[in-house]
Write a protein that holds these residues in place. Structure first.
Motif, PDB file in Angstrom:
ATOM      1  N   CYS A  72       0.832  -1.199   0.000  1.00 54.28           N
ATOM      2  CA  CYS A  72       0.000   0.000   0.000  1.00 54.28           C
ATOM      3  C   CYS A  72       0.866   1.249   0.000  1.00 54.28           C
ATOM      4  N   ILE A  73       1.906   1.222   0.791  1.00 52.12           N
ATOM      5  CA  ILE A  73       2.742   2.418   0.875  1.00 52.12           C
ATOM      6  C   ILE A  73       3.540   2.605  -0.407  1.00 52.12           C
ATOM      7  N   THR A  74       4.119   1.519  -0.904  1.00 51.27           N
ATOM      8  CA  THR A  74       4.943   1.676  -2.103  1.00 51.27           C
ATOM      9  C   THR A  74       4.121   2.063  -3.318  1.00 51.27           C
ATOM     10  N   THR A  75       2.829   1.803  -3.267  1.00 50.16           N
ATOM     11  CA  THR A  75       2.014   2.200  -4.408  1.00 50.16           C
ATOM     12  C   THR A  75       1.252   3.484  -4.135  1.00 50.16           C
ATOM     13  N   ASN A  76       1.788   4.241  -3.170  1.00 49.48           N
ATOM     14  CA  ASN A  76       1.202   5.549  -2.880  1.00 49.48           C
ATOM     15  C   ASN A  76      -0.242   5.510  -2.418  1.00 49.48           C
ATOM     16  N   ASN A  77      -0.510   4.616  -1.535  1.00 52.89           N
ATOM     17  CA  ASN A  77      -1.848   4.585  -0.946  1.00 52.89           C
ATOM     18  C   ASN A  77      -1.760   4.653   0.581  1.00 52.89           C
ATOM     19  N   PRO A  78      -1.151   5.702   1.093  1.00 54.59           N
ATOM     20  CA  PRO A  78      -0.917   5.752   2.543  1.00 54.59           C
ATOM     21  C   PRO A  78      -2.200   5.655   3.353  1.00 54.59           C
ATOM     22  N   ASN A  79      -3.304   6.116   2.770  1.00 60.38           N
ATOM     23  CA  ASN A  79      -4.558   6.063   3.537  1.00 60.38           C
ATOM     24  C   ASN A  79      -4.976   4.631   3.783  1.00 60.38           C
ATOM     25  N   LYS A  80      -4.785   3.835   2.720  1.00 60.45           N
ATOM     26  CA  LYS A  80      -5.144   2.436   2.870  1.00 60.45           C
ATOM     27  C   LYS A  80      -4.277   1.771   3.929  1.00 60.45           C
ATOM     28  N   ALA A  81      -2.998   2.129   3.903  1.00 61.03           N
ATOM     29  CA  ALA A  81      -2.096   1.565   4.898  1.00 61.03           C
ATOM     30  C   ALA A  81      -2.564   1.917   6.304  1.00 61.03           C
ATOM     31  N   ASN A  82      -2.932   3.174   6.467  1.00 57.75           N
ATOM     32  CA  ASN A  82      -3.389   3.600   7.795  1.00 57.75           C
ATOM     33  C   ASN A  82      -4.669   2.873   8.201  1.00 57.75           C
ATOM     34  N   LYS A  83      -5.498   2.641   7.207  1.00 57.35           N
ATOM     35  CA  LYS A  83      -6.736   1.934   7.509  1.00 57.35           C
ATOM     36  C   LYS A  83      -6.424   0.525   8.013  1.00 57.35           C
ATOM     37  N   LEU A  84      -5.510  -0.142   7.302  1.00 62.48           N
ATOM     38  CA  LEU A  84      -5.116  -1.482   7.732  1.00 62.48           C
ATOM     39  C   LEU A  84      -4.575  -1.438   9.153  1.00 62.48           C
ATOM     40  N   LYS A  85      -3.772  -0.425   9.419  1.00 61.79           N
ATOM     41  CA  LYS A  85      -3.163  -0.299  10.731  1.00 61.79           C
ATOM     42  C   LYS A  85      -4.227  -0.262  11.821  1.00 61.79           C
ATOM     43  N   SER A  86      -5.241   0.569  11.592  1.00 60.72           N
ATOM     44  CA  SER A  86      -6.243   0.680  12.659  1.00 60.72           C
ATOM     45  C   SER A  86      -7.158  -0.543  12.683  1.00 60.72           C
ATOM     46  N   ASP A  87      -7.454  -1.068  11.479  1.00 56.70           N
ATOM     47  CA  ASP A  87      -8.348  -2.234  11.429  1.00 56.70           C
ATOM     48  C   ASP A  87      -7.759  -3.439  12.135  1.00 56.70           C
ATOM     49  N   PHE A  88      -6.488  -3.660  11.915  1.00 58.64           N
ATOM     50  CA  PHE A  88      -5.885  -4.879  12.446  1.00 58.64           C
ATOM     51  C   PHE A  88      -5.010  -4.613  13.657  1.00 58.64           C
ATOM     52  N   LYS A  89      -5.114  -3.388  14.180  1.00 63.14           N
ATOM     53  CA  LYS A  89      -4.387  -3.030  15.402  1.00 63.14           C
ATOM     54  C   LYS A  89      -2.899  -3.373  15.306  1.00 63.14           C
ATOM     55  N   ILE A  90      -2.286  -2.861  14.278  1.00 63.06           N
ATOM     56  CA  ILE A  90      -0.840  -3.069  14.172  1.00 63.06           C
ATOM     57  C   ILE A  90      -0.155  -2.149  15.171  1.00 63.06           C
ATOM     58  N   PRO A  91       0.733  -2.665  15.995  1.00 64.40           N
ATOM     59  CA  PRO A  91       1.411  -1.806  16.960  1.00 64.40           C
ATOM     60  C   PRO A  91       2.226  -0.736  16.227  1.00 64.40           C
ATOM     61  N   ASP A  92       2.325   0.417  16.835  1.00 64.87           N
ATOM     62  CA  ASP A  92       3.026   1.536  16.203  1.00 64.87           C
ATOM     63  C   ASP A  92       4.414   1.149  15.739  1.00 64.87           C
ATOM     64  N   LYS A  93       5.091   0.466  16.647  1.00 63.20           N
ATOM     65  CA  LYS A  93       6.483   0.159  16.372  1.00 63.20           C
ATOM     66  C   LYS A  93       6.631  -0.582  15.053  1.00 63.20           C
ATOM     67  N   ARG A  94       5.823  -1.627  14.940  1.00 65.55           N
ATOM     68  CA  ARG A  94       5.946  -2.435  13.730  1.00 65.55           C
ATOM     69  C   ARG A  94       5.531  -1.639  12.513  1.00 65.55           C
ATOM     70  N   PHE A  95       4.491  -0.822  12.660  1.00 66.83           N
ATOM     71  CA  PHE A  95       4.011  -0.034  11.526  1.00 66.83           C
ATOM     72  C   PHE A  95       5.107   0.880  11.002  1.00 66.83           C
ATOM     73  N   TRP A  96       5.840   1.479  11.936  1.00 61.69           N
ATOM     74  CA  TRP A  96       6.896   2.390  11.495  1.00 61.69           C
ATOM     75  C   TRP A  96       8.016   1.634  10.803  1.00 61.69           C
ATOM     76  N   TRP A  97       8.288   0.454  11.297  1.00 65.97           N
ATOM     77  CA  TRP A  97       9.311  -0.355  10.618  1.00 65.97           C
ATOM     78  C   TRP A  97       8.930  -0.609   9.166  1.00 65.97           C
ATOM     79  N   ILE A  98       7.675  -0.984   8.987  1.00 62.63           N
ATOM     80  CA  ILE A  98       7.229  -1.287   7.627  1.00 62.63           C
ATOM     81  C   ILE A  98       7.322  -0.046   6.766  1.00 62.63           C
ATOM     82  N   LYS A  99       6.841   1.043   7.348  1.00 62.21           N
ATOM     83  CA  LYS A  99       6.806   2.287   6.600  1.00 62.21           C
ATOM     84  C   LYS A  99       8.222   2.702   6.214  1.00 62.21           C
ATOM     85  N   LEU A 100       9.106   2.583   7.178  1.00 59.72           N
ATOM     86  CA  LEU A 100      10.490   2.965   6.953  1.00 59.72           C
ATOM     87  C   LEU A 100      11.058   2.196   5.778  1.00 59.72           C
ATOM     88  N   LYS A 101      10.879   0.893   5.846  1.00 54.67           N
ATOM     89  CA  LYS A 101      11.424   0.044   4.783  1.00 54.67           C
ATOM     90  C   LYS A 101      10.836   0.400   3.438  1.00 54.67           C
TER      91      LYS A 101
END
Lengths: 115, 652
Positions: A72-101
């Protein structure tokens, strides 16, 4: 317990159906509360993936959650990524790792600066 | 039957190899004329340790194929299949037959030999196929003078996850064979439920033999005074730790199969065929058995056994020391080469030339091992490796357990390979007697979301194996065991080790400590020199170094570990066991150690080290169902997901 063989099913609908059977058998058993939750989550993920797949023209179904977010992030859909984050309760830490990469992969330095 | 005692070990394991070879030729000769051999790919490795291709050829084998899916094309009419009794193989064979029957002039002759036993269900599948079925009793395969393996790949999963005890039966048969060859082993000691099963089966088999044929009573073995059976489930911690001996690390990085390792030929440099005589036979064998198209990346098979003198020196060392040794050997070889300049007289020159052959092969093996060591080095300096190692060592030492949780979490976030993560998590669970509910669910969720939901089954399997569970009421039992058995040794001298803990740089493998308990009644106090063992030993006064002590004094610690404990004495019917006193001190006693469910190279190293410490008083022969490491252990219980093309870790 091994109804998880559903993964052998190629077709998405088939797969969700099988998973629903699995979900049911897990729910019947108090011991397997966690498994029930996990299967439920998986069904939801598959559905979301199918939906995003249509919207984004990307192969998504069957990927692990992390990679879905990554895509989602690499294809320029940050909103979708954020939605997944909240939907599946991804911990912040892991989310940032993914985003960073993902951002590093895209060489999106300005966006990285902003973090 | 055969006479005991040869140059290397008091237990002549070579006779086992001869036996296996002889039986193989019988199998081959049972079919007349030229024939085509179809091998189970999992067996070809072990088989090459028994017989080279030339032997097969002598007995009429024209071609060797691997047993696999799809039609088998061959112009030879006699086929010999040698395979494990597995259902999918039966299907392949049936396929072959069906394919051949399409030909009008099909007059193939099929012969199938199961290794090591036939099973009902497999016979059923092929019932109507018109096939001759036999057995080829290949069980314990000697890898070294002190190492035997059944080479059954999946025993750990079968025994502990599926509850399938066939491998126990195979093991018992193999041990019976050993006993008929080397005599009855008077004492059987062990730990673990499956181990107990094996011991019971062994005792029963012996009685059956006695009933069937009273004249063939076994005499008590002259050398082997004890058999120690250890269950893998007793000590899951040791295999989960990263092995740090040279051979162990080769296994971790490249994977060793049937004492051969496959590495890129680029790593070991241009290799000459004559590096070692054993290399030539086995590589030619490997080359001729590959009927498949060869893989694009050039791989070279390197034999790892005691015919390579340098490897013998290196294999059991802690990897930290290996570099230094390689350096020294390189220097010495160089000096030897330099000697030629000093050779003045014809005599001296001839002497040098005589040495040259040996020198060159030494040189070759040096190059090989330097290449391998460099590759391992490249792996061990990566931050991931060191991080994992640090977490591991803290876990087994019980230092800052909670901090380790965070480290593992970070590793998951970095998406390191799942096996690595699972190894650490299982370790965490094992040393703590489980995880707290909250963190357990947290980790489970992290894994599923990171690596994919299909790993749910894996997690369930691990839970069933008690490897990754919720914390029970009792606090950690491992703490007690660790303290009692001194599993953690703080000061380790890797250069000149004093204790078996050197193999993991500080952690002494629990399994081997248990063996020490049995044979010595206690630990070798680290400060004492080796000779003073007996004096420092509280239990077996005087004779401690000679006799087998058993579990005495360690009952408490044993209770903390899973599974039954047992200690049986096998007697002759006339009770003559005591009349045949062992010739004291003349021959070293041999202890046979059987690992049910596999053992690691590092444990083997530790046991060899123990044997050295005993200064020839006692020898150890290790037998195992297979050789494992943490990765192979875990991947055997992991959910297989081959048909999911895009699994975790695709683009990371």
């Amino acid at each position: 317990i091994t109804i998880l063989e559903s993964y052998k099913q190629k077709d998405l609908n088939e797969r969700t159906n099988k998973l629903k059977i699995a979900l049911k058998s897990y729910q019947d058993d108090k011991e397997h509360a966690f498994e029930a939750k996990a299967v439920d989550e998986n069904i939801r993920l598959l559905q979301v993936q199918a939906q995003f797949e249509k919207e984004m023209n990307q192969q998504l179904v069957g990927l692990p959650l992390n990679e879905t977010v990554h895509k989602c992030i690499t294809t320029n859909n940050p909103n979708k990524a954020n939605k997944l984050k909240s939907d599946f309760k991804i911990p912040d830490k892991r989310f940032w790792w993914i985003k960073l990469k993902a951002l590093v992969e895209m060489r999106d330095w300005p966006e990285l600066e902003r973090l | 039957m055969s006479h005991l005692g040869n140059t290397h070990s008091s237990l002549n394991v070579n006779s086992l190899r001869d036996l296996a070879r002889k039986e193989l030729t019988n199998v081959l000769d049972s079919v007349r004329g030229k024939k085509c051999l179809v091998l189970d790919p999992n067996i070809s490795g072990p088989l090459s340790l028994i017989a080279g291709f030339s032997l097969l050829k002598e007995h009429g084998v024209e071609k060797v194929h691997y047993l696999q899916q799809g039609p088998l094309e061959t112009e030879l009419k006699s086929l010999i299949y040698i395979c494990r009794p597995q259902l999918n193989y039966m299907k392949y064979i049936a396929e072959h037959i069906a394919h051949h029957q399409k030909d009008v002039v099909s007059n193939y002759e099929y012969n199938l030999f199961f290794v090591p036993r036939r099973t009902m269900i497999c016979e059923r599948v092929l019932e109507e196929a018109g096939i001759t079925i036999g057995e080829y009793h290949l069980d314990l395969i000697p890898f070294e003078d002190d190492l035997l393996s059944l080479e059954l790949d999946n025993t750990f999963k079968e025994l502990y996850l599926d509850g399938d005890y066939t491998s126990i039966y195979y093991a018992a048969r193999a041990l019976m064979k050993l006993q008929t060859k080397f005599g009855l082993i008077p004492r059987v000691i062990g730990k673990g439920d499956c181990a107990k099963h094996l011991a019971d089966m062994l005792l029963r088999m012996r009685k059956e033999v006695a009933v069937d044929d009273p004249s063939s009573t076994l005499s008590v073995s002259q050398n082997v005074d004890s058999l120690i059976i250890l269950d893998r489930s007793v000590d899951l911690i040791s295999p989960l730790c990263t092995q740090l001996t040279y051979e162990g690390l080769i296994d971790e990085v490249f994977g060793i199969r049937a004492s051969h390792v496959e590495v890129d030929s680029a790593i070991v440099g241009p290799a000459s065929q004559k590096s070692a005589p054993a290399a030539a036979t086995s590589t030619s064998n490997a080359a001729s058995t590959t009927s498949q198209p060869s893989t694009p990346a050039k791989k070279k098979k390197i034999p790892l056994n005691s015919s390579d003198r340098l490897f013998v020196q290196l294999r059991d060392m802690n990897f930290a020391v290996v570099g230094g040794v390689l350096n020294r050997v390189a220097r010495r070889i160089n000096e030897n080469y330099e000697e030629r300049h000093q050779a003045k007289t014809v005599m001296q020159i001839r002497e040098f030339i005589n040495k040259l052959g040996g020198l060159q092969s030494e040189h070759q093996s040096l190059r090989t091992h330097t290449g391998i060591a460099e590759e391992i080095m490249a792996y061990t300096v990566t931050p991931e490796f060191n991080k994992a190692l640090e977490v591991q060592q803290n876990l087994v030492a019980g230092i800052e357990i909670n901090l380790q949780n965070e480290h593992i979490e970070e590793m998951i976030n970095r998406q390191v390979p799942i096996l690595q993560v699972l190894r650490l998590l299982c370790l965490l669970s094992l040393v703590n007697g489980g995880l707290k509910q909250k963190s357990l669910e947290f980790f489970k969720k992290e894994i599923l979301q990171t690596y994919g939901f299909e790993h749910l089954q894996t997690l369930l399997n691990l839970e069933r194996l008690n490897m990754f569970v919720k914390q029970g009421s009792a606090s950690s039992k491992f703490n007690y065991v660790r303290k009692h058995l001194q599993l953690i040794v703080d000061e380790v001298d890797e250069q000149s080790p004093q204790d078996i803990s050197y193999v993991y740089s500080g952690y002494a493998p629990l399994s081997v400590r248990l063996i020490q308990c049995v044979t010595k009644g206690g630990l070798t106090p680290i400060s004492n020199p080796v000779g003073a063992n007996a004096a420092a030993n509280p239990i077996g006064t005087g004779g401690a170094a000679k006799g087998i002590v058993g579990w005495k004094g360690h009952e408490e610690a044993l209770k903390m570990l899973p599974g039954k404990t047992f200690d049986e004495v096998q007697k002759l019917d006339d009770g003559a066991i005591h009349s045949k006193k062992f010739a004291q001190g003349q021959q070293p006693r041999v202890t046979l150690i059987f690992f049910l469910g596999g053992c690691t190279y590092t444990e083997i190293s530790a046991i060899r080290f123990m044997a050295q410490q005993d200064e020839g008083q006692r020898e150890y022969v290790i037998a195992t169902t297979q050789i494992v490491n943490g990765n192979s252990l875990l991947s055997s219980v992991m959910q297989k997901m081959d048909n999911l093309g895009h699994s975790a870790g695709g683009n990371f």
